[in-house]
Design an enzyme around this catalytic site. Structure first.
Site, PDB file in Angstrom:
ATOM      1  N   THR A  34      40.225  51.834  42.354  1.00 57.93           N
ATOM      2  CA  THR A  34      39.906  50.517  42.041  1.00 57.93           C
ATOM      3  C   THR A  34      38.680  49.922  42.846  1.00 57.93           C
ATOM      4  O   THR A  34      37.664  49.180  42.422  1.00 57.93           O
ATOM      5  CB  THR A  34      41.218  49.507  42.046  1.00 57.93           C
ATOM      6  OG1 THR A  34      41.876  50.148  40.928  1.00 57.93           O
ATOM      7  CG2 THR A  34      40.623  48.203  41.516  1.00 57.93           C
ATOM      8  N   GLU A  79      48.004  43.940  46.078  1.00 60.88           N
ATOM      9  CA  GLU A  79      46.743  44.413  45.570  1.00 60.88           C
ATOM     10  C   GLU A  79      45.397  44.149  46.505  1.00 60.88           C
ATOM     11  O   GLU A  79      44.625  44.978  46.493  1.00 60.88           O
ATOM     12  CB  GLU A  79      46.607  43.385  44.408  1.00 60.88           C
ATOM     13  CG  GLU A  79      47.515  43.868  43.191  1.00 60.88           C
ATOM     14  CD  GLU A  79      47.409  44.955  42.567  1.00 60.88           C
ATOM     15  OE1 GLU A  79      47.609  46.033  43.264  1.00 60.88           O
ATOM     16  OE2 GLU A  79      47.258  45.030  41.276  1.00 60.88           O
TER      17      GLU A  79
HETATM   18  N1  HSE Z   1      40.989  43.530  37.030  1.00 60.37           N
HETATM   19  C1  HSE Z   1      41.100  44.505  37.970  1.00 60.37           C
HETATM   20  C2  HSE Z   1      39.860  45.260  37.813  1.00 60.37           C
HETATM   21  C3  HSE Z   1      42.358  45.524  37.405  1.00 60.37           C
HETATM   22  O1  HSE Z   1      39.287  45.383  36.608  1.00 60.37           O
HETATM   23  O2  HSE Z   1      39.219  45.720  38.709  1.00 60.37           O
HETATM   24  C4  HSE Z   1      42.440  46.609  38.184  1.00 60.37           C
HETATM   25  O3  HSE Z   1      43.408  47.308  37.771  1.00 60.37           O
END
Ligand code: HSE
Length: 307
Positions: free
Chosen positions: A178, A126
């Site tokens: 993201t 990630e």
């Molecule tokens: N918590 C993360 C965000 C999840 O909202 O950026 C990304 O899938």
């Protein structure tokens, strides 16, 4: 050689930015994985997504390498991506790949780690994908069900019980990365908003523990992240209202978007919400993909063992 299914996940779940997530049965990633004698991670792609196949640039390989480093292992692996959640959809595509790789390697190596111990390795994937090692997708992908990240340092993951719940996912065919969706967030939160948010997060957790659907519905509100990210999704608030009018308990952005999720107490309601949301995107001329799934309590798993 083993074949692995790794589930899509909904992170944040409205009020739990970076700390709450749950796993789905569909969609998901499928990979095959085997040991090799090259001392390298070799990647093959059978998906339509032209995944990066250089190990340093591939989140799956980055996650696996961090696990091998912890074991001081030079073991080589061959991974084939068979089918994949569409990248940039907001349902944990990178997390599913990272979870699949570390889970599969752990199985092939005779389980040196427990499932919870695999989470930090998948988090490295990630970090490579979005710049932040958030765990709210990889924890439910590896452990199944609903998970709460009570703390990141030290990492403290709490599996949460929950009543039967059906998720509706509507994925409009627009891509939101993201990393971009995190950059637009404000770094400070007014105390009034923080009070509302932690009230809702505690309410949601209490509702999950006590099987209180009304409390779950009342708590599915995000007053901090959603108002900023809603700008990335055409007519987000109208679509959310359509889901709630169709009977869903609540509705918000899935992870960093653009997918939108709703939660319902039964499958029929979840399907009505899906139709209402899909119809709205249709009127806007935006194609959208739909998924309806109960919460996946199992997480990543071996599909068949051919070895
Ligand atoms: N918590 C993360 C965000 C999840 O909202 O950026 C990304 O899938």
């Amino acid at each position: 050689m083993i074949k692995i299914f790794s589930p899509a996940t909904v992170a944040n779940v409205a009020c739990g930015f970076d700390v709450l997530g749950f796993a789905l049965h569909t969609p998901g990633d499928q990979i095959s994985m085997a040991l090799n004698n090259t001392g390298r991670i070799e990647l093959h792609d059978q998906t339509p997504y032209r995944l990066p196949l250089t190990p340093e640039k591939n989140v799956t390989a980055v996650a696996l390498q961090s696990m091998l480093d912890a074991l001081h292992s030079q073991q080589g692996f061959t991974i084939t991506f068979l089918s994949k959640i569409m990248p940039g959809s907001g349902v944990g595509s990178s997390a599913a790949s990272a979870a699949a790789a570390v889970f599969g390697a752990n199985e092939l190596l005779g389980r040196p780690f427990t499932r919870p111990q695999l989470v930090p390795f998948a988090m490295q994937g990630e970090r490579a994908a979005s710049g932040t090692a958030h765990a709210d997708n990889v924890a439910p992908a590896l452990l199944g069900g609903f998970t709460l990240i009570r703390s990141y340092t030290p990492l403290d993951i709490i599996p949460l019980p929950h009543p039967p719940l059906y998720a509706t996912i509507v994925h409009p065919q627009i891509e939101v990365r993201t990393s971009d969706s995190r950059k637009i967030l404000r770094q400070e939160v007014p105390i009034k908003k923080a009070i509302q948010q932690w009230g809702n997060l505690a309410g949601l957790v209490a509702g999950l523990f006590t099987n209180d659907y009304q409390l779950i519905g009342r708590s599915l509100h995000d007053v901090i992240i959603e108002p900023v990210r809603a700008l990335l999704i055409p007519e987000f608030y109208a679509i959310k209202q359509a889901a709630i009018d169709a009977g869903a308990l609540g509705c918000s952005i899935s992870g960093s978007g653009p997918s939108i999720f709703a939660l319902s107490p039964d499958e029929a309601t979840a399907r009505q919400a899906a139709q209402a949301m899909h119809a709205h995107f249709d009127r806007l001329g935006i194609d959208s993909h739909l998924f309806v799934s109960p919460i996946n309590r199992e997480g990543v798993k071996i599909m068949e063992n051919e070895g």
